[in-house]
Design an enzyme around this catalytic site. Structure first.
Site, mmCIF file in Angstrom:
data_model
loop_
_atom_site.group_PDB
_atom_site.id
_atom_site.type_symbol
_atom_site.label_atom_id
_atom_site.label_comp_id
_atom_site.label_asym_id
_atom_site.label_seq_id
_atom_site.Cartn_x
_atom_site.Cartn_y
_atom_site.Cartn_z
ATOM 1 N N ARG A 187 -18.893 -0.803 -1.926
ATOM 2 C CA ARG A 187 -18.624 -1.526 -3.161
ATOM 3 C C ARG A 187 -19.578 -2.714 -3.288
ATOM 4 N NH1 ARG A 187 -17.742 -6.729 -2.848
ATOM 5 N NH2 ARG A 187 -16.547 -6.563 -4.767
ATOM 6 N N GLU A 239 0.812 -1.216 0.000
ATOM 7 C CA GLU A 239 0.000 0.000 0.000
ATOM 8 C C GLU A 239 0.846 1.266 0.000
ATOM 9 O OE1 GLU A 239 -2.234 -3.424 1.261
ATOM 10 O OE2 GLU A 239 -0.415 -2.538 2.142
ATOM 11 N N PHE A 252 -5.837 -0.721 5.450
ATOM 12 C CA PHE A 252 -4.489 -0.689 4.898
ATOM 13 C C PHE A 252 -4.108 0.724 4.438
ATOM 14 C CE2 PHE A 252 -5.814 -5.168 3.524
ATOM 15 C CZ PHE A 252 -5.534 -5.685 4.769
#
Length: 334
Positions: A186, A78, A103
Site C-alpha cells: 500500500r 477484525e 490481525f
C-alpha cells in the site's frame, strides 16, 4: 499499542520505520489497491468495502470517499469484520475487507475459515504490512501469515510484487469462488513488472526474466528485489539470473516452477516471509513429490521474532535487500 511503537518519537526515525519498499530509481504508483477497487466498483454495484479502523493505512479510504454508502467502518474488531463480510457475500455482495496482516491471520483465523472458506463465500481479505514491511516489531510484522493460512481449504493466497500485480488481483479476486487473501502493498507501491513481458494470471507463475546461470523463484516484494539483483548481477558480474514470479501462492503453479528448477543452474527462493511454511517449503514439497533432488537456497526471514527499527536497516540485516540477494547468488555460484 506496543512498547516498541511507543518509543518511536522523532519524525526522522518514524519515517524510516515506515519507509517505502521501493528501491531508489524504481517508479511507484500511489495507492493502486484503492484506485483499482474504485474502478471495479464503478462497473459492479455488488462491490462493498469494509475495514477494521485502518482505512487510511490500507488505501481503503479512497473507496470510502468515492462510495460512502458502500463502505463499512467496523472498528477494531477484525473477527466481526470478517463475519460481517461473510454475511454480505452470502446475500450476493462482493466484499473487500482491509486490515493489517497480523490481525487478519492471528486474530481472525477461525472466522475466515468457518464463515468464509467452508461455505466458499467470496470474501476478499486485503491485508497490509505483510512480512517485513514495517519496523514496528513483532506486534505488526506478519512474518508467518502465509504459514498460518496455507492449510486452509478453498482459500486463494496472493502475494503481489508491485502495483501491476495489485491492479490485476483486485478484479480477479472478485471473480473467484471462495475467499481470497492478498498480502497488500500500500501507499507508494513499486511499479516494475510492466518493464518486462508480464501479465498477471491467477494461479500462474511467470518467468519474468530468463537467465542461464541461476534461477530465483520469488513472490511479493522480493520479486522486485530479485529483478533488481538480476540486472546488477548481469551488468557488474556477467551472471545471468532467471526470475520466476509467483503472484499466487495458493493454488501454486508447481509445473512452471519445477520446470525452471529442474536444471543445472544454482537455485534460490526469495520471499518476504519466514522460511518456515511459505514459498521455500512450497517449492521444496513440489520437488520432493516429483522425486527431484535439487539444492535450493532459501532467501527469506529467519524463524524468529524480527527486531524493530528502521526498515532499510532491517532489510539489510535480514537479507531482503537487493545487495543481500546479489551476495547470496554470488556465494551460491561458488
Amino acid at each position: 499499542m506496543s512498547t516498541t511503537t511507543a518509543t518511536v518519537t522523532t519524525p526522522q526515525r518514524s519515517a524510516a520505520m515506515i519507509a517505502s519498499i521501493a528501491d531508489a530509481g524504481v517508479p511507484t504508483t500511489s495507492a493502486p489497491f484503492g484506485h483499482a477497487l474504485n474502478a471495479l466498483a464503478a462497473r459492479d454495484p455488488r462491490i462493498v468495502g469494509l475495514t477494521a479502523d485502518l482505512a487510511k493505512y490500507t488505501d481503503m479510504h479512497l473507496f470510502a470517499a468515492e462510495y460512502p454508502d458502500r463502505f463499512f467502518e467496523m472498528g477494531m474488531a477484525e473477527q466481526v469484520m470478517i463475519g460481517a463480510a461473510a454475511g454480505m457475500a452470502a446475500v450476493g455482495l462482493v466484499p473487500f475487507a482491509s486490515t493489517y496482516s497480523v490481525f487478519a491471520t492471528r486474530r481472525a483465523y477461525d472466522f475466515l475459515c468457518l464463515d468464509a472458506a467452508e461455505p466458499k463465500l467470496n470474501v476478499n481479505i486485503v491485508a497490509a504490512l505483510p512480512g517485513l514491511t514495517t519496523g514496528y516489531g513483532p506486534s505488526h510484522q506478519a512474518t508467518e501469515d502465509v504459514a498460518i493460512l496455507r492449510g486452509m481449504p478453498d482459500l486463494t493466497i496472493f502475494d503481489p510484487a508491485d502495483a501491476v500485480d495489485v491492479e490485476g488481483i483486485v478484479p480477479a479476486a472478485a471473480a473467484i469462488e471462495g475467499p481470497t487473501y492478498t498480502r497488500l502493498l500500500r501507499g507508494k507501491v513499486p511499479r516494475i513488472l510492466d518493464q518486462y513481458d508480464y501479465t498477471f494470471e491467477v494461479g500462474k507463475a511467470k518467468v519474468v526474466r530468463p537467465g542461464d546461470d541461476a534461477v530465483i523463484v520469488s513472490s511479493g516484494l522480493m520479486t522486485m528485489r530479485a529483478l533488481l539483483a538480476a540486472e546488477k548481477l548481469s551488468s557488474e558480474h556477467k551472471v545471468e539470473v532467471s526470475v520466476v514470479h509467483c503472484a499466487t501462492l495458493k493454488p501454486f503453479d508447481e509445473e512452471t516452477v519445477v520446470a525452471e528448477l529442474d536444471t543445472d543452474r544454482a537455485a534460490f527462493t526469495a520471499e518476504n516471509h519466514t522460511v518456515v511454511g511459505g514459498l521455500f517449503e512450497t517449492v521444496a514439497a513440489a520437488l520432493v513429490k516429483r522425486g527431484i533432488g535439487k539444492k535450493v537456497g532459501a532467501i527469506g526471514l529467519p524463524d524468529e521474532f524480527i527486531d524493530a527499527g528502521a526498515l532499510p536497516t532491517l532489510h539489510d540485516r535480514y537479507g531482503l535487500s537487493t545487495d543481500s540477494v546479489v551476495a547470496r547468488v554470488l556465494a551460491g555460484l561458488h
